[in-house]
Structures are given as structure tokens and as C-alpha cells.
Design a protein around this motif. Structure first.
Motif, short mmCIF file in Angstrom:
data_model
loop_
_atom_site.label_atom_id
_atom_site.label_comp_id
_atom_site.label_asym_id
_atom_site.label_seq_id
_atom_site.Cartn_x
_atom_site.Cartn_y
_atom_site.Cartn_z
N ALA A 224 2.74 14.11 -11.74
CA ALA A 224 2.35 12.85 -11.11
C ALA A 224 1.05 12.98 -10.33
O ALA A 224 0.31 12.01 -10.19
N ARG A 225 0.71 14.19 -9.86
CA ARG A 225 -0.52 14.32 -9.09
C ARG A 225 -1.76 14.16 -9.96
O ARG A 225 -2.85 13.93 -9.46
N TYR A 226 -1.61 14.29 -11.26
CA TYR A 226 -2.74 14.12 -12.17
C TYR A 226 -2.86 12.68 -12.67
O TYR A 226 -3.80 12.35 -13.36
N SER A 227 -1.93 11.86 -12.31
CA SER A 227 -1.91 10.48 -12.77
C SER A 227 -2.91 9.65 -11.95
O SER A 227 -2.91 9.70 -10.71
N GLU A 228 -3.71 8.89 -12.62
CA GLU A 228 -4.69 8.04 -11.95
C GLU A 228 -4.01 6.92 -11.17
O GLU A 228 -4.45 6.53 -10.08
N ALA A 229 -2.91 6.42 -11.71
CA ALA A 229 -2.18 5.35 -11.02
C ALA A 229 -1.59 5.85 -9.71
O ALA A 229 -1.60 5.14 -8.70
N MET A 230 -1.09 7.06 -9.69
CA MET A 230 -0.55 7.61 -8.45
C MET A 230 -1.65 7.81 -7.41
O MET A 230 -1.43 7.60 -6.22
N ALA A 231 -2.83 8.18 -7.85
CA ALA A 231 -3.95 8.34 -6.92
C ALA A 231 -4.34 7.00 -6.32
O ALA A 231 -4.60 6.90 -5.11
N ARG A 232 -4.36 5.94 -7.13
CA ARG A 232 -4.67 4.61 -6.62
C ARG A 232 -3.59 4.14 -5.64
O ARG A 232 -3.89 3.51 -4.63
N PHE A 233 -2.34 4.44 -5.97
CA PHE A 233 -1.24 4.06 -5.08
C PHE A 233 -1.38 4.78 -3.74
O PHE A 233 -1.19 4.17 -2.68
N GLY A 234 -1.74 6.05 -3.77
CA GLY A 234 -1.93 6.80 -2.53
C GLY A 234 -3.07 6.23 -1.70
O GLY A 234 -2.97 6.15 -0.47
N LYS A 235 -4.14 5.83 -2.34
CA LYS A 235 -5.26 5.22 -1.62
C LYS A 235 -4.86 3.88 -1.00
O LYS A 235 -5.25 3.56 0.12
N ALA A 236 -4.08 3.11 -1.74
CA ALA A 236 -3.63 1.80 -1.22
C ALA A 236 -2.73 1.99 0.00
O ALA A 236 -2.85 1.25 0.98
N VAL A 237 -1.86 2.97 -0.05
CA VAL A 237 -0.99 3.23 1.10
C VAL A 237 -1.81 3.70 2.29
O VAL A 237 -1.57 3.29 3.43
N ALA A 238 -2.81 4.53 2.05
CA ALA A 238 -3.66 5.01 3.13
C ALA A 238 -4.44 3.86 3.76
O ALA A 238 -4.62 3.82 4.99
N LEU A 239 -4.91 2.93 2.96
CA LEU A 239 -5.66 1.78 3.49
C LEU A 239 -4.77 0.84 4.30
O LEU A 239 -5.23 0.23 5.26
N ALA A 240 -3.51 0.72 3.90
CA ALA A 240 -2.60 -0.23 4.56
C ALA A 240 -1.67 0.47 5.54
O ALA A 240 -0.64 -0.10 5.93
N LYS A 241 -2.00 1.67 5.97
CA LYS A 241 -1.12 2.45 6.84
C LYS A 241 -0.78 1.72 8.13
O LYS A 241 0.37 1.68 8.55
N GLU A 242 -1.77 1.13 8.77
CA GLU A 242 -1.53 0.43 10.04
C GLU A 242 -0.59 -0.75 9.86
O GLU A 242 0.30 -0.97 10.68
N GLU A 243 -0.77 -1.51 8.80
CA GLU A 243 0.10 -2.65 8.53
C GLU A 243 1.51 -2.20 8.22
O GLU A 243 2.50 -2.83 8.63
N ILE A 244 1.64 -1.09 7.49
CA ILE A 244 2.97 -0.57 7.16
C ILE A 244 3.69 -0.11 8.42
O ILE A 244 4.88 -0.39 8.61
N VAL A 245 2.98 0.57 9.31
CA VAL A 245 3.58 1.02 10.56
C VAL A 245 3.99 -0.17 11.42
O VAL A 245 5.07 -0.18 12.02
N LEU A 246 3.14 -1.18 11.50
CA LEU A 246 3.47 -2.38 12.28
C LEU A 246 4.71 -3.07 11.71
O LEU A 246 5.61 -3.45 12.46
N PHE A 247 4.75 -3.24 10.40
CA PHE A 247 5.91 -3.86 9.77
C PHE A 247 7.18 -3.05 10.04
O PHE A 247 8.23 -3.61 10.35
N ALA A 248 7.09 -1.73 9.92
CA ALA A 248 8.25 -0.88 10.16
C ALA A 248 8.72 -0.99 11.61
O ALA A 248 9.93 -1.04 11.88
N GLY A 249 7.78 -1.08 12.54
CA GLY A 249 8.15 -1.24 13.95
C GLY A 249 8.85 -2.55 14.24
O GLY A 249 9.85 -2.60 14.95
N VAL A 250 8.32 -3.63 13.69
CA VAL A 250 8.95 -4.95 13.88
C VAL A 250 10.32 -4.99 13.20
O VAL A 250 11.28 -5.53 13.76
N ALA A 251 10.43 -4.39 12.03
CA ALA A 251 11.72 -4.35 11.33
C ALA A 251 12.73 -3.54 12.14
O ALA A 251 13.90 -3.95 12.27
N LEU A 252 12.32 -2.41 12.70
CA LEU A 252 13.21 -1.61 13.53
C LEU A 252 13.65 -2.38 14.77
O LEU A 252 14.81 -2.34 15.16
N LEU A 253 12.73 -3.12 15.37
CA LEU A 253 13.05 -3.92 16.55
C LEU A 253 14.09 -4.98 16.21
O LEU A 253 15.09 -5.13 16.92
#
Length: 100
Positions: free
Chosen positions: A16-45
Motif C-alpha cells: 500500500a505504501r507504493y500506491s499513488e492513491a494511498m499517498a494522495r489519501f495521506g496528503k488529504a488527511v495531513a491537510l485536513a488534520k485540524e478539521e479532523i481534530v476539531l470534529f473529533a473533539g466536538v464528537a467526544l464532547l
């Protein structure tokens, strides 16, 4: 037999580390990290407020009258050490508070 299946899964994960799609997915998660953390915090609350309401509303109807009322407890408990004005009295509520 299960060990062979486990080795096959591990081998596929290495590919999977050689897959281009997995690399794009990793970049997308890195770009949206703050939003993901905020959503997780509100969901936990919200989940904390709903859970403590479930455990405590029978014992303390005025303090945990509804889930929006329980948001005060969840916010105070998750962001500070709590104020002490609202706290669980049942064993299940205390155990839940310990886990959270």
C-alpha cells in the motif's frame, strides 16, 4: 491457516505504501488534520454529554435534565478538572467519568 492469512494481510499493507492513491489519501488527511481534530473533539464532547445523561438522569434529574444540560458537565470535565457544581453520584456515572 490464520497465520498465513495474517502474513498475506501484512504483505498487502506493505504494498500500500507504493500506491499513488494511498499517498494522495495521506496528503488529504495531513491537510485536513485540524478539521479532523476539531470534529473529533466536538464528537467526544457530545457523546460524553449523552452518555452521562444516560447514566445520571434518574439519580439527578435537575442537574442532568437533558443532553444540553449535560453539555455543561461534559465541557467542564473535559476542558478543566471540573467545577464541582455538577458531578456523578451513581457507580456507573463515576466509572464513566473515570474512563473519560
Amino acid at each position: 491457516m490464520r497465520a498465513l492469512q495474517l502474513f498475506r494481510v501484512v504483505r498487502n499493507l506493505k504494498l500500500a505504501r507504493y500506491s499513488e492513491a494511498m499517498a494522495r489519501f495521506g496528503k488529504a488527511v495531513a491537510l485536513a488534520k485540524e478539521e479532523i481534530v476539531l470534529f473529533a473533539g466536538v464528537a467526544l464532547l457530545y457523546l460524553s454529554a449523552a452518555s452521562i445523561w444516560y447514566f445520571e438522569h434518574e439519580a439527578q434529574r435537575e442537574a442532568f435534565a437533558s443532553i444540553p444540560h449535560s453539555l455543561w458537565w461534559a465541557t467542564a470535565t473535559l476542558t478543566t478538572a471540573g467545577y464541582g457544581d455538577v458531578y456523578p453520584v451513581t457507580a456507573a456515572g463515576k466509572l464513566f467519568t473515570f474512563v473519560i
